[in-house]
Structure formats: C-alpha cells, structure tokens
Design an enzyme around this catalytic site. Structure first.
Site, short mmCIF file in Angstrom:
data_model
loop_
_atom_site.label_atom_id
_atom_site.label_comp_id
_atom_site.label_asym_id
_atom_site.label_seq_id
_atom_site.Cartn_x
_atom_site.Cartn_y
_atom_site.Cartn_z
N GLY A 1 -32.92 37.26 66.69
CA GLY A 1 -32.60 36.34 65.13
C GLY A 1 -32.59 37.68 64.20
O GLY A 1 -31.72 37.33 63.12
N GLU B 1 -37.77 37.53 58.19
CA GLU B 1 -37.15 38.12 59.60
C GLU B 1 -37.23 39.17 60.39
O GLU B 1 -37.02 40.26 61.31
CB GLU B 1 -35.62 38.09 60.52
CG GLU B 1 -35.05 36.60 60.36
CD GLU B 1 -35.88 35.60 61.55
OE1 GLU B 1 -36.28 35.97 62.65
OE2 GLU B 1 -35.39 34.54 61.71
N GLU C 1 -47.50 32.29 58.06
CA GLU C 1 -48.39 31.42 57.03
C GLU C 1 -49.42 32.13 56.29
O GLU C 1 -48.38 32.99 55.58
CB GLU C 1 -49.65 30.89 58.20
CG GLU C 1 -49.33 30.42 59.20
CD GLU C 1 -50.49 30.23 60.49
OE1 GLU C 1 -51.78 30.10 60.07
OE2 GLU C 1 -49.83 29.77 61.65
#
Length: 384
Positions: free
Chosen positions: A246, A367, A131
């Site tokens: 990831g 990431e 965010e």
C-alpha cells in the site's frame, strides 16, 4: 509527465489505458475534486464511472473481470489520478490494496467469488487497522475477536478508516481472545452489511476531503470462518505485508500531487510579471522550480523501483518505505514552494495550490508516518 521512466516502453494496451486514465481524470475529476474539498463531499458519486473505466479492478486478474495490470502500471495509474484528484487516487489505492489482500491471502472459492465482482462499485473495499490507541503501533490494537461456532464475534472501534462510510468489505485486524502472544492477532474480511456495525464520519480534515474517513464501531459483529484472511494468529504479518504494498500506492499519490504543484508553479511563473518581467526569470523562483523538478524525478524513480520490486516478488519493505518516505516528503516541500511562488494568490482557496498544499500533508502520515518509514529502513539495513 508520467511516472514511467522515459526508457521504459509499455505495450500499446497499457499506454492507451494510461492515456485514457489521464484524460478521464482531467476532464471528469478535477472540478469535482475542487467541489469535494469545498463541501467535504465524497468521491463515491463517481464510483460507477470508475468501475466503467475499470479503475476499481486495476490489479484484479483479467480472468476475474479485472484489468490485470502489473504493479508498476498500477502505480503509474494512481499517479495520473492524483495529478487531477488526490482524493480519487487514494480511494482507488485503498480499494485496490484490499483487493490485493483478497487476491493473495483469501482461500478459494471465496477468493474468486469476491474478485469476480471487485471491479464493481458494489464491492467497495476499506482497510480497518488503526484505533484511537493503535496507530503506528498496530500491535496495540484492542478490537477483540472471540471464536464462536462457525466464525468470530468482533467488538471494538476502528479509527481513520479510508472508504469507511460506503465500503461493502472491510479488512480488519483483531486481537484473538485467549490466544498466546505469538498468535494474538487475526485478520478478517468483514461484510459492511453485518449486524452490529455502525459508521461515523470524521469531519474537518485538513485535506483529501473527498476521500471518506470514518470511525467504525463493532458491537458483537459476526464474521464467518470462511472470511478469515491468512492463517489464524498471523494477522499482524498479513497487515504489515499489505502495508508494504500500500505504501507504494501512497508514494504514487504523492508524486501525482507533486506533479500538479510543479505544473501550477511553472505555469504561474511564466505568466506572472513583476518588475517588468515574468517571475520565472528571477533566480530565486527558478531555483525553487529546479529543486522541485529534481526532487520529483527522484521520488518517481524510487516509486517505480518499489513497484517493480513488488511485481518481481522481492521483499519490498525497504524499497516501499524509501519510496513512500521520499515521495511524501518531496510532495510537502514542492507544495510549499508552489504556494510561495504564487505568493498571496496561493494563500486563498480560489487557487488550486492552496488545496494541493493541504492535500500533500497527509501523505507523510497515513500508511505509516515518515518517522515509521525511517525506522523500517534503518531496521532492515541493520538486519542485512
């Protein structure tokens, strides 16, 4: 050169799959990737081809219409894609990460329902964690989930959502209204067609321009109970575990970018002549090429080890962070050297190394930044 160590022997099917991925990426994706970068266009135009190749279902079990590959082979395939199209590589990696979340955290029968179609373009997945005020600090997330009859209502805004413009499914972290701090977060799978969800494209990225990046606006979006991912109140843990997996995909993307840079560097050093000889014969150029080859080999080894740790079911936070840190930092250094070897010819966008230089930069940001990877590694070592 592939990501796979030379002493590792794959089965015939796996070897054929990697070779087909490499050939497809070189023939079908390289020129498109250059065009996507120039026009800030999206890789989604090739989603049907990726689906036909099975590349949207690399980690999906074979019994659910996927390729059923191991995590090391998956990493090797992301590497091959990234050599020719870094934007396609990260697009497939994010989609695959969300598919992995469905596979490991979503309850039956929804798990099988979703995965049976995950290899298709219509099931395109996106990861919605960050965010405006919550990047590395995921616990600062302000997107709110209010429990209502039959599910949850989500309100908030997610930033930097890869695959966000065309995704059908979003993996979302939200703060549970009224929940105690130790059970403050939940993770949900949100339908991209849900009422109250809108998307805005983020323009002007430095690199990886073919990869979609969006802001997702949530205005009282309803998510049914069955789309709760993992245990209620344990969303942050689910996110962090997913990020660990990831990061190996991003590490493999980084080694692919570095591989492309090294290939370009060596080729140019052979053909470019100055002072009556190829520039590769000068020690300064040779040193840059040699150092790049060493760093790339080390990065590949760490990415492969981390992928093997995941496949074996080990706690992979340290090895994943080491792989991502080493590979992304190496990719940036090798891309810098590639431009330096090309000189002025590498400073214009007609040269591919100019794009690769820009593409490499984000691998040490998304990431989890390099600084966060160092923090994770240090904490894990201190605790053990």
């Amino acid at each position: 050169m592939p990501l796979i160590p030379p002493d590792v022997q794959l089965g015939d099917d796996e070897s054929a799959l990697l070779a087909a991925t490499r050939e497809f990426a070189e023939k079908e994706l390289l020129e498109r990737d250059r065009a996507w970068d120039k026009h800030e266009a999206s890789v989604v135009e090739v989603l049907p081809q990726l689906a036909e190749m099975g590349l949207l279902g690399i980690l999906v079990p074979a019994e659910l219409n996927g390729l059923g590959c191991s995590y090391p082979v998956y990493a090797a395939m992301i590497h091959e894609l990234a050599v020719w199209s870094p934007a396609t590589a990260v697009t497939v990696a994010v989609h695959s990460m969300v598919g992995g979340i469905v596979n490991h955290f979503v309850r039956e029968p929804l798990r099988s329902e979703l995965l049976a179609n995950w290899s298709q373009a219509e099931s395109f997945g996106a990861f919605a964690l960050s965010e405006a005020g919550a990047g590395s600090d995921a616990a600062a997330s302000k997107t709110e989930a209010v429990e209502v009859e039959g599910g949850f209502r989500l309100t908030g805004e997610k930033m930097w959502v890869s695959n966000g413009l065309n995704a059908r499914w979003f993996f979302v972290l939200a703060h549970l209204r009224g929940a105690p701090s130790e059970k403050a977060f939940c993770t949900l799978l949100m339908d991209g067609n849900a009422e109250g969800l809108t998307r805005s494209e983020i323009h002007g990225k430095m690199g990886i321009r073919g990869s979609e990046t969006a802001v997702i606006h949530l205005n009282d979006v309803f998510v049914p109970d069955r789309y709760l991912v993992g245990a209620r109140g344990q969303g942050l843990a689910a996110c962090l575990k997913s990020l660990g997996r990831g990061r190996v995909g991003i590490g493999a993307q980084a080694t692919g970018i570095a591989e492309a840079c090294l290939n370009e560097m060596v080729s140019y050093a052979r053909q470019r002549e100055q002072f009556g000889q190829p520039i590769g014969q000068f020690q300064a150029i040779g040193d840059m090429i040699a150092q790049s080859a060493v760093e790339l080999a080390a990065a590949k080894a760490l990415v492969w080890r981390a992928a093997c740790d995941i496949e074996a079911g080990f706690n992979n936070r340290t090895s994943s962070s080491m792989a991502k840190l080493c590979a992304s930092e190496a990719a940036n250094r090798i891309a810098y050297r590639a431009v330096q070897v090309f000189g002025g010819a590498g400073y214009v966008n007609e040269s591919r190394v100019e794009q690769l230089y820009r593409d490499a930069r984000v691998t040490s940001i998304y990431e989890g930044t390099s600084e966060i990877q160092r923090l994770v590694i240090a904490r894990e070592l201190a605790e053990h």
